[in-house]
Write an enzyme that holds these catalytic residues in place. Structure first.
Site, PDB file in Angstrom:
ATOM      1  CB  THR A  12     -37.810  27.554  44.297  1.00 53.43           C
ATOM      2  OG1 THR A  12     -36.123  27.513  44.382  1.00 53.43           O
ATOM      3  CG2 THR A  12     -38.233  29.038  44.609  1.00 53.43           C
ATOM      4  CB  ALA A  14     -37.552  18.205  45.208  1.00 54.93           C
ATOM      5  CB  VAL A  15     -36.917  19.107  50.179  1.00 48.07           C
ATOM      6  CG1 VAL A  15     -37.172  19.375  51.701  1.00 48.07           C
ATOM      7  CG2 VAL A  15     -36.154  17.797  49.906  1.00 48.07           C
ATOM      8  CB  SER A  41     -35.616  30.941  43.181  1.00 47.34           C
ATOM      9  OG  SER A  41     -35.059  29.775  42.393  1.00 47.34           O
ATOM     10  NE  ARG A 100     -28.625  15.241  57.661  1.00 48.49           N
ATOM     11  CZ  ARG A 100     -28.682  14.691  56.617  1.00 48.49           C
ATOM     12  NH1 ARG A 100     -27.797  13.859  56.159  1.00 48.49           N
ATOM     13  NH2 ARG A 100     -29.694  15.346  56.088  1.00 48.49           N
ATOM     14  CB  CYS A 129     -34.163  10.573  52.558  1.00 48.09           C
ATOM     15  SG  CYS A 129     -32.875  10.532  51.662  1.00 48.09           S
ATOM     16  CD  GLN A 156     -30.841   5.945  49.592  1.00 45.81           C
ATOM     17  OE1 GLN A 156     -29.841   5.159  49.955  1.00 45.81           O
ATOM     18  NE2 GLN A 156     -30.851   7.488  49.484  1.00 45.81           N
ATOM     19  CB  SER A 159     -37.214  12.922  44.251  1.00 42.31           C
ATOM     20  OG  SER A 159     -37.671  11.819  45.011  1.00 42.31           O
ATOM     21  CG  HIS A 253     -35.274   6.828  49.700  1.00 45.59           C
ATOM     22  ND1 HIS A 253     -35.235   7.040  48.315  1.00 45.59           N
ATOM     23  CD2 HIS A 253     -34.593   7.275  50.332  1.00 45.59           C
ATOM     24  CE1 HIS A 253     -34.490   8.227  48.323  1.00 45.59           C
ATOM     25  NE2 HIS A 253     -34.176   8.421  49.471  1.00 45.59           N
TER      26      HIS A 253
END
Lengths: 355, 355
Positions: A12, A14-15, A41, A100, A129, A156, A159, A253
């Site tokens: 749900t 933004a990404v 959600s 990562r 990003c 940047q 969002s 960005h």
């Protein structure tokens, strides 16, 4: 296999909403979709390829029977749930920073190091990003001329901090235009003590500031670049330094990138030609017609736009350039789905047995 | 002399109104003020120290009896009228780029090269806004450790393009928030063919793009830095390169500045101490408490704010920092009035006889 059962974790946000779109438009055959989010959600209805799908609360059991997980629900959620998913046989592409820097987790920008996917042990990490778009622009140059040094200053978009942060930017901007005080609850970063307005302002802090005086975002750009390009997060082969600044832009960005190449035969024209031919990159570089990348033109595109390429007039082998990409697509949802596409194409959607 | 007759040329613009304020607050004894502008603004009433002053149309004769001219009405106006003012015995401090690179015109940031004022022949040039604040931050470092290289990326405010440009930013922002198309007539620069919206966007073009692929703003930062610090606009002693970007901020420029110093004994702590003691500079550098320069906090101040100072972790003797200042004050009106204050203090308010 007629199709994959795919789960989107954090569906749900933004990404997350863009993960759904990018998956709909991808070459991955999806036989079943599961949309997972927090309990707040759960019950929400979303669409996937014209079908209504009810969002479920993400739990370890949610991953039973799932082949592929696309995760973007925050680092803590990934840390907790992705090992559970892997245990149940799902391969996870994680958009958070949780894994990562783990040695056995490939950190992948397909245009650069797709081959690293062959070493996955269940989790593949999607880079930050701001790192991803820089990699798309610089990898063709690195391959052709070698890179000695990268000095980047970022511009940047809001969002990058999520949908609520984007809403905060808009609310602040309207208050400012109405002559009211701006209210700041999120920027520079939700997890820190002080909050400052972003609208009509600049914040030279993205993520927390660390003991070495760099922000964590700057740390990511430095070490992710080394891991993606050189396979070692601490490689001294390319020197990298970064200054990350949040700007009052909703999506996409910008990056002012200064590079020094090893091979002094590099020219602006040769670099332009490399960008023209590079996968995922688009050259927008025509000063005579004022053509250069702009955030408002990059929104909604999977590409990384590169322009303002020019030599340092006093430092041979050094170049400036300007790089723009949609941080929610190539910087997040598209790169994640693109990794999943490559996993499917290379028949890597299975968790290897532990040694 | 009991006081000076001072003329402000371009009195009604964004910088002009601030020239009036800064002159009111200055140490310069003003016996008479003349406010000059184009015929369109003639007749307008403005205030100087509580007295109403009627704006007059600027003509060569306007400068009869004037001791000191503070000019900010655009390069073409300065080119035409300042020689007329000098002919009539007035000393001119010019905020435009018209004379900056003339060999017999001092280009002055008082904190750096006040001594150059002694060589004036009637006109002193005020440097470009983005150059000035960088000079205030870097001169103490140059003096202590020597500078080998400067790589700067700017985040420049809309007001650098004037009051009408600032109004355009606000109108565009409101249209964007209302879901309407944005109208662009000014940015990136009035004198060019294409115009693009700045609100919620980034424009990597300030002033025109030149044949060497640099924008004229970038050219100014490179060559003005050399002229101010080294006395020669083409000196190779300090390598300088710049990327200038317009950001949707009303007032105060940000700059991400990367420097390499000559003396490797430089440390972050030593540089912080230099900034603390430097005239015109204020250190805002406390990562533990999220203290760093922000445009909204710099508006209205004559100072240049410096923070986020940190060493390049891989390149010895190199440092990153973040510099913010009000582009209309230290970047324009205050530096102009400050030059005039020094001219008065050093008894230099007279045009030397031609040789």
């Amino acid at each position: 296999m007629s199709g994959y059962t795919v789960a989107i974790l954090g569906a749900t946000g933004a990404v997350g909403t863009r993960l759904i779109q990018q998956l709909e438009q991808s070459t991955i055959p999806v036989s079943k979709i599961k949309l997972l989010a927090s309990y707040r959600s759960a019950g929400k209805k979303l669409q996937f390829k014209g079908q209504e799908v009810t969002v479920e609360e993400a739990k370890p059991e949610s991953f039973e029977g799932v082949d592929l997980v696309l995760a973007s629900a925050g680092g803590a959620v990934s840390k907790k749930l992705l090992p559970e998913a892997v245990k149940r046989g799902a391969v996870c592409v994680d958009n958070t920073s949780a894994f990562r820097m783990d040695e056995d987790v490939p950190l992948v920008v397909p245009e650069v190091n797709e081959a690293a996917l062959y070493n996955h042990r269940g989790i593949i990490a999607n880079p930050n990003c701001s790192t991803i778009q820089m990699m798309v622009a610089l990898e063709p140059i690195r391959k052709a001329f070698g890179l000695k040094q990268i000095i980047v200053s970022t511009y940047q978009a809001a969002s990058g901090a999520g949908q609520s942060a984007l809403n905060e930017l808009y609310a602040e901007a309207q208050d400012y235009l109405d002559g009211k005080d701006m209210k700041a609850d999120i920027f520079p970063t939700k997890g820190d003590k002080e909050h400052y307005p972003l609208a009509f302002n600049l914040l030279p802090q993205i993520d927390v500031l660390e003991d070495n005086l760099y922000s964590h975002e700057e740390w990511k750009m430095i070490h992710e670049t080394k891991k993606i390009m050189l396979g070692d997060m601490n490689s001294p082969e390319i020197k990298v330094t970064a200054t990350c600044v949040r700007v009052p832009v909703p999506i996409s960005h910008g990056e002012s990138v200064y590079i020094e190449v090893a091979d002094k035969s590099a020219t602006t024209e040769k670099i332009q030609q490399l960008i023209r031919e590079a996968p995922g990159a688009v050259l927008q570089d025509d000063p005579d017609h004022q053509v250069y990348p702009q955030p408002i033109n990059a929104v909604g595109s999977r590409d990384t736009f590169v322009g303002r390429i020019r030599p340092d007039l006093e430092n041979e082998g050094a170049f400036n350039m300007w790089v723009v990409s949609d941080n929610l697509l190539k910087g997040a949802a598209w790169n994640t789905v693109q990794i999943a596409e490559r996993l499917v194409a290379d028949d890597l959607v299975s968790v290897p047995a532990a040694e």
